[in-house]
Each structure stands twice: as structure tokens, then as C-alpha cells.
Design an enzyme around this catalytic site. Sequence first.
Site, PDB file in Angstrom:
ATOM      1  N   HIS A   1       0.831  -1.205   0.000  1.00 22.99           N
ATOM      2  CA  HIS A   1       0.000   0.000   0.000  1.00 22.99           C
ATOM      3  C   HIS A   1       0.869   1.260   0.000  1.00 22.99           C
ATOM      4  O   HIS A   1       0.335   2.365   0.088  1.00 22.99           O
ATOM      5  CB  HIS A   1      -0.894   0.045   1.237  1.00 22.99           C
TER       6      HIS A   1
ATOM      7  N   SER B   1     -15.406   1.432   3.270  1.00 18.78           N
ATOM      8  CA  SER B   1     -14.771   0.138   3.485  1.00 18.78           C
ATOM      9  C   SER B   1     -13.693   0.230   4.568  1.00 18.78           C
ATOM     10  O   SER B   1     -13.583  -0.644   5.439  1.00 18.78           O
ATOM     11  CB  SER B   1     -14.195  -0.368   2.160  1.00 18.78           C
TER      12      SER B   1
END
Length: 337
Positions: free
Chosen positions: A158, A187
Site C-alpha cells: 500500500h 470500506s
Amino acid sequence: MSSTGNLRPLPFTVDRVSDKEVSRLRSWGFSGHAEIVRTNPSRVNLPPAYSHLAHAYYNFEFRPDDLVLVTYPRSGTTWTSEILWAMRNVGLLEQAEEITSGDRTTFIDMDFLMPSRADDDNPKVKEFLSLFPEGRVEDGVVLQMTKWHKGPRIIKTHLQIDLLNPDLLDTCKTVYVARNPKDVCVSLFHHGKISKMDPFESEFPDYAEAFMADQVLFGPYWDHIKQAWKRKNHANLHFMFYEDMKLDILGELTKLARFLQLDFTEEQLKAISDHASFGRMKSRHERGASGHNHTPGFFRKGQTGDWGNAASGELTAAMDRWIAHNSQDTDIVFKYK
Ligand code: A3P
């Protein structure tokens, strides 16, 4: 690390955030990673263990046969990594029933998300120390094991592209997946409710405020995406959208296969799509075959447009203003339905 052992100097610093900010993050509801560090000038929020590993990440050597997946969290990382693995292992898909996703693909961020200690009762640490009794656990078990791994690797992270080795795109094929900011925010919030690594203990409007203020881990969201978007014409970068995958998975798999220079029959593409369907992945996960992501509820809804179920009109107006403001200097267009 380069083969000469010389580390490239970091073109950024990594600094602890002030005590005042830590208190603010705590009062906002971030109980896990309130004591974050931040890169400067890029202002990426990361857990404290990143600071002593920043050099290792920035100098991590990719190899021509690597496949690298870069995403902002909750944007379809797990889905896409399963697809990449399936494309490389199309005749062996049943292996996924036995071998966890964490053992088939490598999430290098684990070294700072869940840093290991030499005395940890953890199979990865034990394996590392049995292979390398002199090895330094604090230098990153996953990073070092990945470095020593022979053969093609599927690596996911990420970390935004500017925090990775500048040779990345000139070395190996890289896939970037983006998801619209509204659904990412929802989310992430739900993930914060079940996450041991990055728990969040307040309500959705607070989370959305923190997200828009670039205060959540791996933020700022827009910089993350724009760094990949500006490189989207690089021959080694394939830029995908989660929403397009939801709308037309076979079309997206066809484009991805072309990028990877892999040939599949229609049946094979269909097998890959089925293998990586939400239902199949969720059920494998529930049977315990998904490694580090084994958080109950990790596979939540897998849909586009969940923002509409989570946000008030007022919050939507604020989010729309934030999106408009951040879209001024880019032609990225997201789908929200
Ligand atoms: P939701 O919380 O909206 O359901 P990441 O892997 O980057 O952390 O992303 C997680 C998000 O992708 C979650 O979104 C999860 O449910 C969704 N997801 C995981 N596997 C998927 C699949 N096979 N198809 C569609 N969405 C999937």
C-alpha cells in the site's frame, strides 16, 4: 538494497507526529496507530515501525520477473492479487484451497503493520531464524524473506509509488488498482471496526472527516492515486479501477492478460474470474486459507456504491466538495455506482 550494498538516500524524512496530533487522533477514535509517523514533504501517515524500515523499502530491489501490485488500502488489493496469482498458476488453481493467500503472494507492508520480534511465537519468525540464525528480525522478516526468495514473486504494497524504489517501473510489471474515494472511505471505516492492526472506535462521520483531512494510514488518498495515474502510460504500469472490475471482470482480465503478455482461452479467463469471485474468495477465507487477512468480516460486501448506505446528505455534500477540489488538477474519473 543495491547489489553494491549502497543505499540510496531517502529523498524525504520520516517524522513522529506531535503529541498534540496524537491526542487528536485518539480523540477521533484511532486507538491503534495514533502514534504515527509521517513522511515529509509527502505527508504519508504510517505506523511508527516504518521509520527505521523506510530505507529498506525505498531500496528494496525488484526483479524483472516480479509482479508488483500497488494499491491504496481497501481498493481491491486482495481480489487483484488473487487474480495475478491465478494468471500465473492457471493450471494449479486448486492449490489455493490448501495454501494461504499470504503464502502465495507477499504483502511486504507487514513488517511495519505488524512488526515482529525475535522472541515472537510466530511461524514466520521461526522460519526466518531457522534459515538465517544471525538474521536481524528488526530489519523486517517479510522484506528479507522476500529478498531471498528464489523465483518469480507477486509482491503487494500500500506504499505509494514515491516511497518505493525509483527503479520499480523500469524493472518489472506493476499493477495499480484504484477505487472511488467514497467506497474506500466506507470500506476503511468498517475495516477499522474489525481490525486488530488499525482499530477505529468512533462513528462513520468522524472517520470520513479524518479521511478527508488526510489523517488515516497511508493517506493522502489523492496523492497515492495521482502518483500512479501520472505514470499510467509507462509500458510497465497497468492502471485498473475496482469499479470496472465489478462491471466487466472478463473485459478487465483480458486487458490485464495482454499487459502481462499471457495468453488464455476463454475458459481459462472464466476459471480465473470464478476463482477470484467474491463468493469463492470469501468462502476460502472463512475456511481459514487466506493468511494475514484472516480477519472475520474482511470480505464485507464487495460492491460499488455502498457510500449511499453510510452517509448523510450533509456528509455527501462535504465529500463531493472534497472530490471536486482534488479533481481540479487531474482527469481521473471515478464511477460511483
Ligand atoms: P468492501 O469493504 O466494500 O466490501 P483490499 O483487499 O484492498 O483491502 O480491499 C477490500 C475490499 O475489497 C472490501 O470491500 C472487500 O469486500 C472487497 N473485495 C475483496 N475481494 C473481492 C472480490 N473478489 N470481488 C469484489 N470485491 C472484493
